[in-house]
Scaffold this active site. Structure first.
Site, short mmCIF file in Angstrom:
data_model
loop_
_atom_site.label_atom_id
_atom_site.label_comp_id
_atom_site.label_asym_id
_atom_site.label_seq_id
_atom_site.Cartn_x
_atom_site.Cartn_y
_atom_site.Cartn_z
N THR A 95 96.22 52.90 66.80
CA THR A 95 96.34 53.14 65.36
C THR A 95 97.12 51.99 64.76
OG1 THR A 95 96.33 55.53 65.75
CG2 THR A 95 97.09 54.78 63.59
N LYS A 171 91.30 56.62 60.33
CA LYS A 171 92.35 57.17 61.20
C LYS A 171 93.67 57.31 60.43
CE LYS A 171 95.01 58.11 64.71
NZ LYS A 171 94.99 59.07 65.73
N LYS A 239 105.28 54.89 60.82
CA LYS A 239 104.49 53.65 60.83
C LYS A 239 103.09 53.88 60.30
CE LYS A 239 102.23 52.79 64.37
NZ LYS A 239 100.85 53.02 64.88
#
Length: 301
Positions: A95, A171, A239
């Site tokens: 990711t 995602k 993040k």
């Protein structure tokens, strides 16, 4: 197929094992060599660099924590790109940011290599049970070539688009939805507790309303304050929300609630929760409501 795999954390290790179980020859690499050696045997062999994992492979998977880790493992002197043959495929399941994926695609293209982005949805338990949802994007022929590998690690493959970065946009937005749910749970659980209502009973109501395993599993962990071991560390969730906001900025699409979730996760990080599961965002609402929690200050240090 002959495959490479770099990154053997709680997600990567079961993914690599399932690929071998499906009959693929898998060469594994991890920065901590012991993790690679622990998997070696049968159709799995361990090597000492990402370049070695890529050498002779038709495709190499990477499952790493962030942009920097992927850049080091792929573009470093002994990285995947250095060992991958022309026409071979790098499958990035990490990711990471959309801008970084575009850069990665350009670097592979210069070498005559192909990049597929194929992030996955699912916690470590889903990886162990081959229940991941795989969302690849990139060249159609490369996706079809890797489809048997995707089917070996997940319960469904959903092709997102023709550009690798599109998979990462999807995602990141999916993780934003999960993060929004976690914040909503934290707020509503705080209200229930302050109102003298058992929040476990309220979770039963939620499960009847939505019937989702995501709500059920995350909700149960939050109600019981089971934040360790982290299925997905809060610092990584922060993040991902930051990267989702950056992707939205690139697309000129406002995501106002994402900024709220970001700041709530940042508050949790500031209170020492970075190593806990990101569902521990519930503690932010509990503290704000003046509620005691089972998670002590000692647990956060």
């Amino acid at each position: 197929m002959k495959l490479g795999f770099a990154g053997l954390g709680r997600m990567g290790s079961p993914m690599a094992c399932h690929l071998a179980e499906a009959g693929h020859e898998v060469t594994v690499y991890n920065r901590t060599r012991e993790k690679a050696d622990a998997l070696a045997g049968g159709r799995i062999s361990a090597v000492s660099s990402p370049a070695e994992a890529a050498r002779g492979a038709e495709a190499v998977f990477t499952m790493l924590s962030d942009d920097g880790a992927v850049a080091e493992a792929v573009l470093g002197r002994d990285g995947v790109a250095a060992g991958l043959a022309r026409g071979a495929i790098h499958v990035s399941s990490s990711t990471v940011g959309t801008a970084f994926v575009r850069r990665l695609a350009e670097e592979h293209s210069k070498r005559g290599q192909i990049l597929l982005s194929a992030p996955v949805f699912g916690r470590p338990e889903a990886a162990e049970q081959k229940q991941l949802v795989v969302i690849p994007a990139g060249e159609a022929h490369a996706i079809e070539k890797l489809r048997p590998a995707f089917e070996a690690i997940g319960r469904r493959t959903i092709v997102i688009g023709s550009e690798p970065w599109q998979a990462n946009a999807a995602k990141l937005c999916g993780n934003f939805l999960i993060g929004s749910m976690l914040e909503s749970f934290g707020e509503t659980f705080a209200v229930m507790r302050k109102s003298g209502i058992d929040h476990h009973l309220f979770l039963d109501v939620v499960n009847e309303l939505f019937g989702s395993p995501v709500y059920r599993n995350y909700g149960a962990g939050m109600a019981d304050e089971k934040f360790e071991p982290a299925g997905f560390a809060l610092k990584l969730g922060l993040k991902d929300i930051r990267l989702a906001i950056e992707a939205a900025r690139e697309a000129e699409a406002p995501m106002p609630f994402a900024s709220i979730v970001h700041d709530r996760l940042l508050s949790a990080l500031a209170n020492g929760q970075g190593h806990l599961d990101w569902s521990s965002i519930a503690l932010v609402s509990a503290r704000a409501a003046g509620l005691g929690t089972q998670t002590s200050k000692a647990d956060l240090s």
